[in-house]
Design an enzyme around this catalytic site. Structure first.
Site, PDB file in Angstrom:
ATOM      1  CD1 TRP A   1     -29.482 -19.048  19.698  1.00 14.69           C
ATOM      2  CD2 TRP A   1     -28.573 -17.981  17.966  1.00 14.69           C
ATOM      3  NE1 TRP A   1     -28.479 -18.248  20.174  1.00 14.69           N
ATOM      4  CE2 TRP A   1     -27.906 -17.583  19.133  1.00 14.69           C
ATOM      5  CE3 TRP A   1     -28.182 -17.429  16.750  1.00 14.69           C
ATOM      6  CZ2 TRP A   1     -26.858 -16.670  19.133  1.00 14.69           C
ATOM      7  CZ3 TRP A   1     -27.130 -16.514  16.734  1.00 14.69           C
ATOM      8  CH2 TRP A   1     -26.478 -16.148  17.918  1.00 14.69           C
TER       9      TRP A   1
ATOM     10  CG  HIS B   1       0.206  -6.948  36.124  1.00 12.96           C
ATOM     11  ND1 HIS B   1       1.257  -6.077  36.272  1.00 12.96           N
ATOM     12  CD2 HIS B   1       0.727  -8.186  36.256  1.00 12.96           C
ATOM     13  CE1 HIS B   1       2.378  -6.762  36.470  1.00 12.96           C
ATOM     14  NE2 HIS B   1       2.085  -8.053  36.465  1.00 12.96           N
TER      15      HIS B   1
ATOM     16  CD  GLU C   1     -14.268 -24.844  29.257  1.00 12.16           C
ATOM     17  OE1 GLU C   1     -14.075 -23.900  28.483  1.00 12.16           O
ATOM     18  OE2 GLU C   1     -15.226 -25.620  29.136  1.00 12.16           O
TER      19      GLU C   1
ATOM     20  CD  GLU D   1     -21.112 -22.085  28.119  1.00 16.70           C
ATOM     21  OE1 GLU D   1     -21.497 -21.769  27.001  1.00 16.70           O
ATOM     22  OE2 GLU D   1     -20.242 -22.966  28.317  1.00 16.70           O
TER      23      GLU D   1
ATOM     24  CG  ASN E   1     -28.800 -23.254  10.384  1.00 19.53           C
ATOM     25  OD1 ASN E   1     -28.559 -22.219  10.995  1.00 19.53           O
ATOM     26  ND2 ASN E   1     -28.056 -24.340  10.502  1.00 19.53           N
ATOM     27  N   GLY E   2     -28.840 -20.131   8.779  1.00 22.48           N
ATOM     28  CA  GLY E   2     -27.735 -19.385   8.167  1.00 22.48           C
ATOM     29  C   GLY E   2     -28.076 -17.906   8.158  1.00 22.48           C
TER      30      GLY E   2
ATOM     31  CB  CYS F   1     -31.901 -22.271  13.003  1.00 22.27           C
ATOM     32  SG  CYS F   1     -31.866 -20.495  13.196  1.00 22.27           S
TER      33      CYS F   1
ATOM     34  CE  LYS G   1     -22.783 -28.961  22.138  1.00 27.21           C
ATOM     35  NZ  LYS G   1     -21.935 -28.687  23.308  1.00 27.21           N
TER      36      LYS G   1
ATOM     37  NE  ARG H   1     -28.441 -27.288  14.343  1.00 28.56           N
ATOM     38  CZ  ARG H   1     -27.230 -27.559  13.916  1.00 28.56           C
ATOM     39  NH1 ARG H   1     -26.600 -28.620  14.363  1.00 28.56           N
ATOM     40  NH2 ARG H   1     -26.637 -26.792  13.037  1.00 28.56           N
TER      41      ARG H   1
ATOM     42  CE  LYS I   1     -18.667 -24.881  29.778  1.00 27.51           C
ATOM     43  NZ  LYS I   1     -17.756 -25.125  28.745  1.00 27.51           N
TER      44      LYS I   1
HETATM   45  O1  M6R Z   1     -18.457 -26.781  18.115  1.00 29.09           O
HETATM   46  P1  M6R Z   1     -17.273 -25.946  18.511  1.00 29.09           P
HETATM   47  O2  M6R Z   1     -16.339 -26.639  19.416  1.00 29.09           O
HETATM   48  O3  M6R Z   1     -16.573 -25.342  17.333  1.00 29.09           O
HETATM   49  O4  M6R Z   1     -17.917 -24.733  19.328  1.00 29.09           O
HETATM   50  C1  M6R Z   1     -17.141 -23.674  19.773  1.00 29.09           C
HETATM   51  C2  M6R Z   1     -17.897 -22.834  20.777  1.00 29.09           C
HETATM   52  O5  M6R Z   1     -19.051 -22.290  20.199  1.00 29.09           O
HETATM   53  C3  M6R Z   1     -18.302 -23.630  22.022  1.00 29.09           C
HETATM   54  O6  M6R Z   1     -17.208 -24.223  22.629  1.00 29.09           O
HETATM   55  C4  M6R Z   1     -19.000 -22.715  23.045  1.00 29.09           C
HETATM   56  O7  M6R Z   1     -18.107 -21.775  23.547  1.00 29.09           O
HETATM   57  C5  M6R Z   1     -19.629 -23.530  24.162  1.00 29.09           C
HETATM   58  N1  M6R Z   1     -20.919 -23.010  24.479  1.00 29.09           N
HETATM   59  C6  M6R Z   1     -18.829 -23.523  25.411  1.00 29.09           C
HETATM   60  O8  M6R Z   1     -19.423 -24.260  26.421  1.00 29.09           O
END
Ligand code: M6R
Length: 598
Positions: free
Chosen positions: A74, A493, A470, A477, A100-101, A2, A593, A27, A474
């Protein structure tokens, strides 16, 4: 997770709070709310959906004042709706909180408070904080907050206002919080982006510190009520860095920034034929390196293992931070723990460094002053600039660049000869990245054929296996298309069973000793009817041409740097597919984020 923002000063508070929420929206964006001290009464407005919905709802409403708090959510506990959104109020609507938390003991506290007669109306963990403060309130908000949080287990960044006091109280444990110091005005926020246009003077609040803000003053205390001497720091980012600068989305802007941001990561760190990092660790004394991270940063960590072992010869293992923290890992005194995090606030990564008490820790972090950056023994900042798009792009390439520097630094400190071919190539890498970006139109055209696909496999080998992971992350997500990354040779496999004419397979194929083997994997896919998209530095190879439905050519570079090149078309492809599907690229569903909760 949040985002929270509070303001106290002389200006009209609503536009400042809404503006701040828009900056913090990355966030969390499932609901938002605002509470203003308006003519000695708390006026609250909440709305499900994005900030724009709240902003529209405010039109024509008489909510005016110069003190207020606001929140973008969030959801963790309770679905996104108006009742569950913040700010939450006490029974008499005299105290408002944003949080937040996660309050882990909220069930037991709820029972106690309800037995006391409090009416808790939402399904959130957060609302109980307003009632706890109400329980202890006796004409002194700061004292009531200190008493209340003694009962709370879990994590919080909290801001609190009250009808009868012209102040904001903020306190943190485990969730980020900064205060901004302006001229006759003060701010509190989850991060600097929300307040950057008003002030660059900030204080990063530590765990178990409580802040009282009035319009002309602030004080920071520990929970025993003693004043703490806090350093006022200057934010180095500029406003234009947190704006879209003409790009349709932050993600696209950040993809295009990568050449520059890598230059910033490298700046001043390769001088006089030496690697200059302020990491005072003698590699001869390191037993083993453990790298821990989450998500995209974990993919960088996998590349880091490859680089460190190849370049320095020091054994390196990689762990998801969320697994590492709960499995009693063996950490020796002479191990080195590296935490990689863009935000520097990821709860699991932070917990991982906190359990590594007996060894030295190194943070590879982007956000200056973040909690991880402050808690590690040594740090390498990325200097990538703010990354706002939820899908991480430039942080990834800067993390890999920082890991290359660190691997070279270890080698240098071991007294071994450096590979200047690699270093020179690293210096030139930005130009090669730009040459791929110049061909974005072609990648967009290819992506237009992919937007209705249901399933993707991403295959790479060696240092490019994490790039395959990666690429798949991408795509899933931001476009919500199912995608998995595998080492190409693992396909036989199991995943090969999935291949039919509906499967798209992305291959990363670079010239080198395993080139032929990856081409064989391509043949296996082709034989089963799969469609192939090839990222390669050998676009003219006859077999590549024969087997590929689409080819994206990339410049040749040395193996160690190939992830920096190969990931760029994968980022662009995900972006263009998601955009072609009309999805909200910067705010994908269910994501946030910065994951500051477990
Ligand atoms: O801020 P951080 O690098 O610790 O975040 C880690 C992950 O939450 C972050 O990389 C997440 O997987 C992204 N949405 C990937 O695009």
């Amino acid at each position: 997770m949040c985002g929270i923002i509070g303001y106290i000063g002389n200006k009209e508070v609503v536009p400042i709070l809404i503006n701040g929420l828009k900056r913090l929206e990355y966030r969390g964006y499932d609901s938002a709310g605002i509470c203003v001290l308006c003519k000695n009464k708390l006026q609250t407005l909440k709305k499900k959906g994005q900030i724009i919905e709240l902003e529209n709802e405010l039109i024509g409403k008489e909510i005016v004042g110069t003190i207020g708090i606001a929140h973008t959510r969030w959801a963790t506990h309770g679905e996104p709706n108006e009742i569950n959104s913040h700010p939450h109020l006490d029974c008499k609507n005299k105290i408002a909180i944003i949080h937040n938390g996660i309050i882990e003991n909220h069930f037991s506290l709820k029972k106690i408070l309800e037995a006391d007669g409090h009416k808790i109306i939402s399904n959130t963990d957060s609302e109980i904080v307003a009632h706890l403060i109400e329980k202890f309130y006796n004409e002194n908000l700061e004292e009531a907050v200190i008493k209340a949080i003694k009962y709370i287990e879990g994590t919080f960044g909290l801001a609190v206002i009250c009808e009868t006091e012209e102040k904001i109280i903020a306190v943190r444990r485990g969730s980020p919080l900064i205060i901004g110091i302006g001229d006759n005005e003060m701010f509190v926020s989850s991060d600097a982006s929300a307040i950057l246009e008003y002030t660059k003077k900030v204080i990063y609040i530590n765990d178990n510190e409580i802040v009282t803000l009035t319009k002309n003053n602030y004080n920071v205390k520990n929970l025993d009520g003693n004043l703490v001497n806090s350093e006022v720091q200057e934010i180095k980012w500029n406003l234009n860095e947190i704006e879209k600068a003409g790009f349709k989305h932050f993600m696209l802007k950040e993809i295009y920034e990568q050449a520059k941001s890598i230059e910033n990561t490298l700046r001043g760190r390769i001088r006089e034929n030496k690697i200059k990092l302020s990491v005072d660790i003698d590699p001869k004394l390191i037993n083993k390196i453990i790298i821990t991270a989450c998500g995209t940063s974990w993919h960088s960590a996998l590349i880091g293992k490859y680089l460190i072992e190849k370049i320095s010869g020091i054994e390196t293992c990689v762990d998801y931070a969320s697994e590492f923290r709960y499995r009693n890992p063996i950490i020796k005194n002479n191990d080195l723990l590296i935490a990689i995090s863009q935000s520097g606030e990821t709860a699991d990564t932070l917990a991982a460094i906190r359990i590594a008490k007996n060894c030295k820790t190194l943070g590879i972090v982007n956000v200056v002053g973040s909690t991880i950056a402050r808690e590690v023994d040594f740090g390498i900042y990325l200097h990538a600039g703010p990354e706002i798009g939820v899908a991480s792009t430039k942080a990834f390439t800067c993390q890999v660049s920082a890991l290359i520097l660190f691997a070279l630094h270890l080698r240098q400190e071991l007294g071994l000869e450096l590979d200047f071919g690699l270093i020179n190539e690293l210096i030139l890498i930005s130009g090669k990245i730009n040459s791929i970006l110049d061909k974005a139109d072609k990648i967009q055209e290819i992506s237009s054929h992919l937007k209705d696909a249901q399933n993707f496999l991403y295959l790479g080998r060696g240092i490019n296996f994490p790039v395959a992971l990666e690429g798949a992350l991408k795509l899933k997500e931001i476009s919500y298309i199912h995608a998995e990354g595998y080492p190409a040779a693992e396909m036989k496999h199991g995943p090969i069973a999935l291949i039919d004419e509906n499967m798209f397979v992305v291959f990363i194929v670079n010239r080198g000793e395993i080139f032929e083997k990856v081409v064989s994997n391509m043949q296996e896919v082709k034989a089963r009817g799969g469609s192939i998209i090839t990222i390669t530095d050998c676009p003219d190879d006859e077999m590549i041409k024969k087997l590929s439905n689409f080819i994206i050519s990339v410049p040749n570079t040395c193996e160690e740097l190939s992830p920096l090149i190969n990931v760029i078309p994968l980022q662009l492809m995900s972006y263009f597919v998601a955009d072609a599907k009309g999805l909200n690229v910067d705010k994908p569903r269910n994501l946030a984020k910065s994951v500051t909760v477990e």
